[in-house]
Design a protein around this motif. Structure first.
Motif, mmCIF file in Angstrom:
data_model
loop_
_atom_site.group_PDB
_atom_site.id
_atom_site.type_symbol
_atom_site.label_atom_id
_atom_site.label_comp_id
_atom_site.label_asym_id
_atom_site.label_seq_id
_atom_site.Cartn_x
_atom_site.Cartn_y
_atom_site.Cartn_z
ATOM 1 N N GLY A 183 -31.002 37.212 36.326
ATOM 2 C CA GLY A 183 -31.556 36.414 35.244
ATOM 3 C C GLY A 183 -31.661 34.951 35.560
ATOM 4 N N GLN A 184 -31.650 34.584 36.871
ATOM 5 C CA GLN A 184 -31.660 33.184 37.266
ATOM 6 C C GLN A 184 -32.885 32.858 38.106
ATOM 7 O OE1 GLN A 184 -28.025 32.972 39.511
ATOM 8 N NE2 GLN A 184 -26.733 32.681 37.685
ATOM 9 N N ILE A 185 -33.210 31.553 38.127
ATOM 10 C CA ILE A 185 -34.203 31.046 39.074
ATOM 11 C C ILE A 185 -33.496 30.038 39.975
ATOM 12 C CG2 ILE A 185 -36.187 31.396 37.532
ATOM 13 C CD1 ILE A 185 -36.130 28.414 36.913
ATOM 14 N N GLN A 186 -33.925 29.968 41.229
ATOM 15 C CA GLN A 186 -33.295 29.059 42.208
ATOM 16 C C GLN A 186 -34.225 27.870 42.434
ATOM 17 O OE1 GLN A 186 -30.281 29.535 43.453
ATOM 18 N NE2 GLN A 186 -29.944 31.614 42.644
ATOM 19 N N ILE A 187 -33.880 26.705 41.788
ATOM 20 C CA ILE A 187 -34.712 25.509 41.927
ATOM 21 C C ILE A 187 -34.182 24.676 43.082
ATOM 22 C CG2 ILE A 187 -35.575 23.444 40.749
ATOM 23 C CD1 ILE A 187 -35.101 24.820 38.099
ATOM 24 N N ASP A 188 -35.096 24.264 43.939
ATOM 25 C CA ASP A 188 -34.708 23.482 45.121
ATOM 26 C C ASP A 188 -33.942 22.230 44.704
ATOM 27 O OD1 ASP A 188 -36.102 25.358 46.513
ATOM 28 O OD2 ASP A 188 -37.933 24.140 46.722
ATOM 29 N N ASN A 189 -32.810 21.996 45.392
ATOM 30 C CA ASN A 189 -31.962 20.805 45.206
ATOM 31 C C ASN A 189 -31.240 20.777 43.862
ATOM 32 O OD1 ASN A 189 -32.876 19.831 47.741
ATOM 33 N ND2 ASN A 189 -34.632 18.814 46.749
ATOM 34 N N LEU A 190 -31.470 21.860 43.026
ATOM 35 C CA LEU A 190 -30.805 21.875 41.724
ATOM 36 C C LEU A 190 -29.869 23.069 41.565
ATOM 37 C CD1 LEU A 190 -33.687 20.808 39.297
ATOM 38 C CD2 LEU A 190 -31.873 19.389 40.236
ATOM 39 N N GLY A 191 -30.108 24.113 42.346
ATOM 40 C CA GLY A 191 -29.261 25.289 42.247
ATOM 41 C C GLY A 191 -29.779 26.288 41.221
ATOM 42 N N PRO A 192 -28.987 27.319 40.966
ATOM 43 C CA PRO A 192 -29.449 28.377 40.054
ATOM 44 C C PRO A 192 -29.416 27.925 38.595
ATOM 45 C CG PRO A 192 -27.222 28.828 40.780
ATOM 46 C CD PRO A 192 -27.650 27.610 41.553
ATOM 47 N N VAL A 193 -30.446 28.421 37.849
ATOM 48 C CA VAL A 193 -30.533 28.164 36.404
ATOM 49 C C VAL A 193 -30.694 29.514 35.707
ATOM 50 C CG1 VAL A 193 -31.768 27.001 34.552
ATOM 51 C CG2 VAL A 193 -31.584 25.902 36.813
ATOM 52 N N THR A 194 -29.768 29.844 34.803
ATOM 53 C CA THR A 194 -29.832 31.136 34.099
ATOM 54 C C THR A 194 -30.774 31.025 32.899
ATOM 55 O OG1 THR A 194 -27.563 31.627 34.771
ATOM 56 C CG2 THR A 194 -28.492 32.890 32.933
ATOM 57 N N LEU A 195 -31.797 31.911 32.897
ATOM 58 C CA LEU A 195 -32.810 31.872 31.835
ATOM 59 C C LEU A 195 -32.935 33.193 31.086
ATOM 60 C CD1 LEU A 195 -35.697 29.949 33.674
ATOM 61 C CD2 LEU A 195 -33.950 29.013 32.147
ATOM 62 N N ALA A 196 -32.472 34.300 31.647
ATOM 63 C CA ALA A 196 -32.646 35.616 31.035
ATOM 64 C C ALA A 196 -32.059 35.634 29.630
ATOM 65 C CB ALA A 196 -31.995 36.694 31.885
ATOM 66 N N GLY A 197 -32.809 36.180 28.681
ATOM 67 C CA GLY A 197 -32.358 36.287 27.306
ATOM 68 C C GLY A 197 -32.774 35.136 26.438
ATOM 69 N N LEU A 198 -33.194 34.024 27.076
ATOM 70 C CA LEU A 198 -33.662 32.885 26.297
ATOM 71 C C LEU A 198 -35.129 33.078 25.898
ATOM 72 C CD1 LEU A 198 -32.188 29.926 28.421
ATOM 73 C CD2 LEU A 198 -31.182 31.040 26.408
ATOM 74 N N SER A 199 -35.524 32.420 24.829
ATOM 75 C CA SER A 199 -36.944 32.398 24.487
ATOM 76 C C SER A 199 -37.639 31.444 25.449
ATOM 77 C CB SER A 199 -37.147 31.947 23.047
ATOM 78 O OG SER A 199 -36.784 30.578 22.890
ATOM 79 N N PHE A 200 -38.964 31.543 25.502
ATOM 80 C CA PHE A 200 -39.707 30.678 26.412
ATOM 81 C C PHE A 200 -39.492 29.203 26.047
ATOM 82 C CE2 PHE A 200 -43.832 28.465 27.262
ATOM 83 C CZ PHE A 200 -43.655 28.326 28.624
ATOM 84 N N ASP A 201 -39.466 28.893 24.753
ATOM 85 C CA ASP A 201 -39.219 27.494 24.339
ATOM 86 C C ASP A 201 -37.830 27.027 24.781
ATOM 87 O OD1 ASP A 201 -41.706 27.266 23.232
ATOM 88 O OD2 ASP A 201 -41.063 27.725 21.178
ATOM 89 N N GLN A 202 -36.822 27.889 24.632
ATOM 90 C CA GLN A 202 -35.465 27.524 25.037
ATOM 91 C C GLN A 202 -35.362 27.332 26.554
ATOM 92 O OE1 GLN A 202 -33.342 30.838 23.360
ATOM 93 N NE2 GLN A 202 -32.964 29.776 21.383
#
Length: 840
Positions: A183-202
Motif C-alpha cells: 500500500g506504499q509508493i516509493q518517492i525518490d529522496n523521500l522514502g515510502p509513503v503509505t496511501l492504501a485505504g485513503l481517499s484520493f483527496d486524502q
C-alpha cells in the motif's frame, strides 16, 4: 385437321424451383477497445458463451473475435461490432415501434369518427412481459465504466493504482509511482509513503504535506494515472455467476452487466452488496430505470460480493397504461401505486370498468371489479400474481352526426339540439363536382330499439330554403348520405342494406325495394319512410335516355290472412301517378321498344363502301352487303373470310390450352428413354415451337360460301351479330403448299395442275410426309381430302385460286419434338396465309 396420336404427347413433367434468399447485415460504428477484448478473453469458455448470448452475439464468433485481436486485424472486432450494434439498433427500433404509447395515442387521436359499435366479444389485452429485463440486451460493453474521466475525490486508493507526481519550484521533475502490495509508493529522496485505504483527496493532501516538510521550496502536483483492477463476485440469479475482474471505478451495475445481466427469475429491486459477509447496501434498479437515480449504485472494492436473490412478489398491469408490463413489488401495496409503476393511466383509459384477475386460495382464477374513479378503487389492496386490467374507452362517438358520400369534408360534426342539414352542408359548393342534389338519405338509429330506419330528403329544396320544412332536423348519431351521378350508389349503401336484412323478421318485412329498367343505377335500395315512385327513380340516379317517358310498372308481393303470397302488377304513369311504395316493391321503368345497345359489324376489302355499319336485330349478311354497295370487279367472293367475336375467344382459349400441352410434352421429352438415347431437346428449337403457336392469331373464322349466299340468299343467308367482320379479298391467282415438302412456297394457279403437281413443284415430299393424308384448305376456310372427297371427284378442277395444300407429317416415324415442330409450323403458315389473303 385430322386427329394425330403419338405416345410421347400424353406424358407430363413437373418443374421444381428453389428460391434462395440473402440478407445483408448493417451495423453502426462502436468502439471495442483492446482492453475490453483482453478482459473478455480472461473469462472461462462457459462465461464467454453465456455473455455472448446475453449480448445477442453468435457464440461461434467468439474465436474470430479473439483471434482477430491477436492477429492485429480488425475482422473479429468488426464482426463483434456489427452484431452488437445491429442487435442494439433492432432493440431500439422495436421499442420505438411497439413501446411508444404516445405515438399510438396520437394515431388514435386522428381516427375517423365512427358510429359503429365496438365488438361484443371479450376484449383481448396485448401480452405483457416482465419490466426492466430488456436493458440487459444491450450488452456489457455499453455499460463499461469510463476510465478517461477525472477520478472522484472519494476514490479509495489501493495496490496497483498509479500516481503521477510533478515537483516544481526549487526542484523540477515528474515521475510515476505505483502503489505496491504494502500500500506504499516509493518517492525518490523521500522514502515510502503509505496511501492504501485513503481517499484520493486524502492521498493527494498527504503527499503535498510530506513534500513541503522534507523539501524546502518545492511544491507537488499529484494526479492519478492508470487505475488498478479489482476482483469481485457476482452470484445468485445472473446469467453467468462467478468471479470477475473489473475496473476499480466499477459500480454494482457495471459488475451485473459484466455477468450477462439478471435472469427473469432474479430480483431487480433487491440487489445486495456484501462485504466481509455483511450486507453493505441494496440496489433497486427500478430507481435507475424509472427515475434515473444512481445514488444507490455503490462503487465496488476488492472482494465485494453482489448477490441477486430470486424475484419477489409481482403484479401485472395491462391495457390502457403508458407502460404495460409485469412489475416486481417492494413497497407498493395498492392499485394506485402499481399503476404509478406502469407510468400512470393513458388518456384513453376508462377507469370505472377496470378489474383485477386474481388467483384464489383454492388455486383458481377469478375477477374482481374495480372502479378507479373513486378513492376506494385506487386504494384497493393488491396481492402477488394479480393482473390489473385497464380497459379503453369505446371508439363509438356520442352526440355527433356523420356525413358521408359526395362531399368535400366528410366525417363527424358536433350535434346540438335543433341542428339541420343546412347547418352541416350549407350549400352545393360544399359538395364535390357533378353532385346529385335531387335526393339524399338520412340513416337514423331508433333510441328504443337501436334499429336503423331510413329517411329521404331533397338537398336542392333544403339549399333553396334553409331552416324550412324541407331542411330536415337531425338527431344525435344520424348519418347523412349524399350521392353523385358517376359512382354506383348501390355499393355505397351495401352496409345499410345488410343491416336492414338483419332487422327483418316475421313481424317486420325487409325494408328494401328494387328499382330496375331505364335508370342509371339499377339494384336494391333502402326503403325510406313515405317513399314514392318518383323518389325511388331519383334514388336510383334518375332516368336514362332509353326510358319510355314516364311509363313504369310496380310488382308487389303481399300476404293474405293465411300468409299466402299475393302478387300484383300495377302499371303507373310517373308523370301523373306518384304512387306510394311499400317494403319489397319492385319498380321497373319501361324502356323504348327495340332500344338496346348499338350493334356494329365491319365490311372490309373489295366492296364499294367498306367500313363499319350499325345494324338492327335481325339484319342479315346480304342486307349489310347491299348497304355497302356490293362487290367490286376485283373481289374474290370464293375467298371471303367471315369472323365472329365469340369464335375468336373460343380459339384463343384453345390456343392457350394447346400451348400448355406443348410445353408439358416438350418438358417430358427429355425424360423419355427413346429420346434420351438420341439427344436432348434443343432449347432454341423448343422456343421456336412455342413461338409458332404464339404467332397464330385467333381470327374466329366461320366458313361461309359467299357465292352461294349471293346466288341463293333465301337458303344460305344468315343474321349478323355485334362484332362480326366480313373481309372480301382481291382475286389471288396463287396456290400455296406447306408442310412436309422440300420447300414451302406459293405457285401461280394453273387449272391443268393437280394437287400432287403443285407438291412436286415444291420439291416433292420429304421422308416424314404422310402422303395418304394430304389435304387442302380452301380459300373460304373449308378443308377437303382430295383422295376421299366427293367434291373433288365431281369437279374437273380440284384446285382453285387461293387454296392451300397441306402435307402433314407421318406421326409413326417421328418423335414428339419433331411432331410438334411440324404441326406448329403448318399452323403458323396456314394462319399467315389467311392473314395475307385479307390484305390483298
Amino acid at each position: 385437321m385430322h386427329h394425330i396420336q403419338h405416345a410421347g404427347i400424353i406424358k407430363t413433367f413437373c418443374l421444381l424451383a428453389t428460391l434462395i434468399l440473402s440478407a445483408a447485415t448493417l451495423a453502426q460504428n462502436i468502439n471495442v477497445t483492446p482492453a475490453q477484448i483482453e478482459q473478455f478473453k480472461r473469462l472461462s469458455p462457459a462465461e464467454q458463451r453465456a455473455l455472448a448470448q446475453s449480448m445477442g452475439i453468435d457464440p461461434a464468433m467468439i474465436d474470430s473475435i479473439i483471434n482477430g485481436q491477436q492477429n492485429g486485424s480488425s475482422s473479429g472486432q468488426s464482426a463483434f461490432e456489427n452484431q452488437v450494434s445491429g442487435n442494439r439498433r433492432q432493440t431500439l427500433e422495436e421499442q420505438n415501434v411497439t413501446n411508444d404509447p404516445l405515438r399510438e395515442l396520437a394515431k388514435e387521436g386522428i381516427d375517423n369518427p365512427t358510429l359503429e359499435e365496438d365488438e361484443s366479444s371479450e376484449f383481448e389485452f396485448e401480452p405483457i412481459k416482465l419490466f426492466g429485463y430488456d436493458i440487459f440486451k444491450f450488452g456489457a460493453d455499453a455499460f463499461t465504466p469510463a476510465v478517461d474521466i477525472p477520478v472522484p475525490g472519494d476514490y479509495r486508493v489501493g495496490p496497483g493504482d498509479t500516481f503521477t507526481i510533478q515537483l516544481y519550484g526549487k526542484e523540477n521533475r515528474t515521475a510515476n509511482y505505483t502503489v505496491n502490495r504494502e500500500g506504499q509508493i516509493q518517492i525518490d529522496n523521500l522514502g515510502p509513503v503509505t496511501l492504501a485505504g485513503l481517499s484520493f483527496d486524502q492521498a493527494r493532501t498527504k503527499i503535498d504535506e510530506i513534500v513541503k516538510q522534507q523539501m524546502i521550496g518545492v511544491n507537488a502536483s499529484t494526479t492519478m494515472g492508470a487505475l488498478r483492477t479489482i476482483r469481485v463476485f457476482v452470484l445468485g440469479e445472473v446469467q453467468v455467476p462467478g468471479s470477475y475482474v473489473v475496473s476499480s471505478l466499477s459500480t454494482m451495475t457495471n459488475a451485473i452487466f459484466a455477468s450477462g445481466g439478471i435472469t427473469e427469475i432474479g430480483s431487480l429491486r433487491n440487489v445486495q452488496l456484501k462485504r466481509s459477509g455483511e450486507i453493505i447496501t441494496t440496489l433497486d434498479l427500478y430507481d435507475l430505470l424509472l427515475n434515473g437515480d444512481t445514488s444507490s449504485d455503490s462503487r465496488l472494492l476488492p472482494g465485494d460480493v453482489i448477490f441477486v436473490p430470486p424475484i419477489g412478489k409481482t403484479v401485472g398491469v395491462a391495457g390502457e397504461v403508458k407502460r404495460p408490463a409485469i412489475y416486481e413489488l417492494k413497497r407498493e401495496t395498492n392499485v394506485s401505486q402499481a399503476i404509478q409503476l406502469a407510468g400512470g393511466l393513458a388518456p384513453t383509459a376508462f377507469v370505472p370498468a377496470s378489474r383485477i384477475e386474481r388467483i384464489t386460495p383454492e388455486g383458481e382464477k377469478t375477477l374482481v371489479n374495480l372502479d378507479l374513479s373513486i378513492e376506494k378503487g385506487k386504494r384497493f389492496p393488491i396481492q402477488d400474481a394479480d393482473v390489473i386490467q385497464i380497459f379503453p374507452t369505446l371508439d363509438t362517438m356520442r352526440d355527433i352526426v356523420k356525413l358521408e358520400g359526395h362531399v368535400k369534408r366528410p366525417g363527424g360534426f358536433a350535434w346540438y339540439d335543433g341542428i339541420r342539414f343546412s347547418d352541416v352542408v350549407p350549400s352545393v359548393d360544399d359538395m364535390l363536382a357533378n353532385p346529385d342534389i335531387e335526393i339524399g338519405l338520412i340513416l337514423r338509429e331508433e333510441h328504443q330499439t337501436r334499429k336503423i330506419r331510413v329517411l329521404a330528403f331533397y338537398p336542392r329544396m333544403a339549399f333553396e330554403s334553409p331552416k324550412g320544412q324541407f331542411d330536415p332536423q337531425l338527431k344525435s348519431r344520424d348519418t347523412i348520405v349524399l350521392f353523385d351521378y358517376e359512382t354506383n350508389r348501390t355499393e355505397l349503401l351495401e352496409d345499410v342494406l345488410a343491416q336492414l336484412r338483419i332487422q327483418a323478421d316475421i313481424a317486420e318485412r325487409k325494408k328494401i325495394i328494387n328499382v330496375f329498367g331505364s335508370i342509371r343505377f339499377p339494384g336494391e335500395y333502402p326503403f325510406a319512410e313515405n317513399l314514392r315512385a318518383n323518389d325511388a327513380v331519383k334514388l336510383a340516379g334518375g332516368f336514362t335516355e332509353s326510358a319510355l317517358g314516364t311509363d313504369a310498372e310496380i310488382t308487389r308481393y303481399d300476404l293474405d290472412d293465411q300468409r299466402n303470397t299475393v302478387v300484383m302488377h300495377i302499371d303507373i304513369d310517373l308523370g301523373l301517378d306518384n304512387v306510394a311504395l311499400v317494403e319489397g316493391d319492385t319498380l321497373n321503368v319501361k324502356q323504348i321498344p327495340l332500344w338496346q345497345l348499338k350493334e356494329n359489324i365491319q365490311i372490309l376489302g373489295e366492296v364499294l363502301y367498306p367500313g363499319t355499319y350499325s345494324i338492327l336485330p335481325g339484319e342479315s349478311l346480304m342486307d349489310v352487303l347491299n348497304r355497302a354497295g356490293g362487290l367490286t370487279p376485283h373481289a374474290y367472293a370464293e375467298g371471303a373470310i367471315f369472323s365472329r367475336e365469340e369464335l375468336r375467344r373460343l380459339e384463343e382459349e384453345r390456343l392457350a390450352d394447346l400451348r400448355e400441352k406443348v410445353e408439358s410434352d416438350l418438358a417430358a421429352t427429355n425424360l423419355t428413354d427413346s429420346v434420351v438415347a438420341k439427344k436432348e431437346v434443343d432449347a432454341e428449337q423448343a422456343e421456336q415451337i412455342l413461338s409458332n403457336i404464339d404467332s397464330v392469331k385467333p381470327l374466329g373464322r366461320m366458313v361461309i360460301d359467299l357465292p352461294a349466299i349471293m346466288s341463293n340468299p333465301n337458303t344460305y343467308d344468315f343474321q349478323l351479330r355485334d362484332g362480326d367482320v366480313l373481309n372480301i379479298p382481291r382475286y389471288k391467282p396463287s396456290v400455296t403448299v406447306v408442310g412436309e415438302v422440300q420447300y414451302s412456297t406459293s405457285h401461280f394457279y394453273d387449272e391443268r395442275l393437280s394437287p400432287m403437281d403443285y407438291v412436286e413443284r415444291s420439291g416433292g415430299t420429304n421422308q416424314n410426309a404422310d402422303k395418304k393424308r394430304i389435304y387442302i384448305v380452301k380459300a373460304n376456310g373449308s378443308v377437303f381430302l382430295p383422295s376421299n372427297s366427293a367434291w373433288f371427284k365431281a369437279r374437273s378442277q380440284s384446285i382453285q385460286p387461293g387454296d392451300t395444300i397441306v402435307v402433314p407429317i407421318d406421326t409413326d416415324k417421328v418423335d414428339t419434338l419433331t411432331l410438334w415442330s411440324s404441326i406448329t409450323t403448318i399452323m403458323a403458315n396456314v394462319a399467315q396465309t389467311a392473314i395475307i389473303a385479307t390484305r390483298l
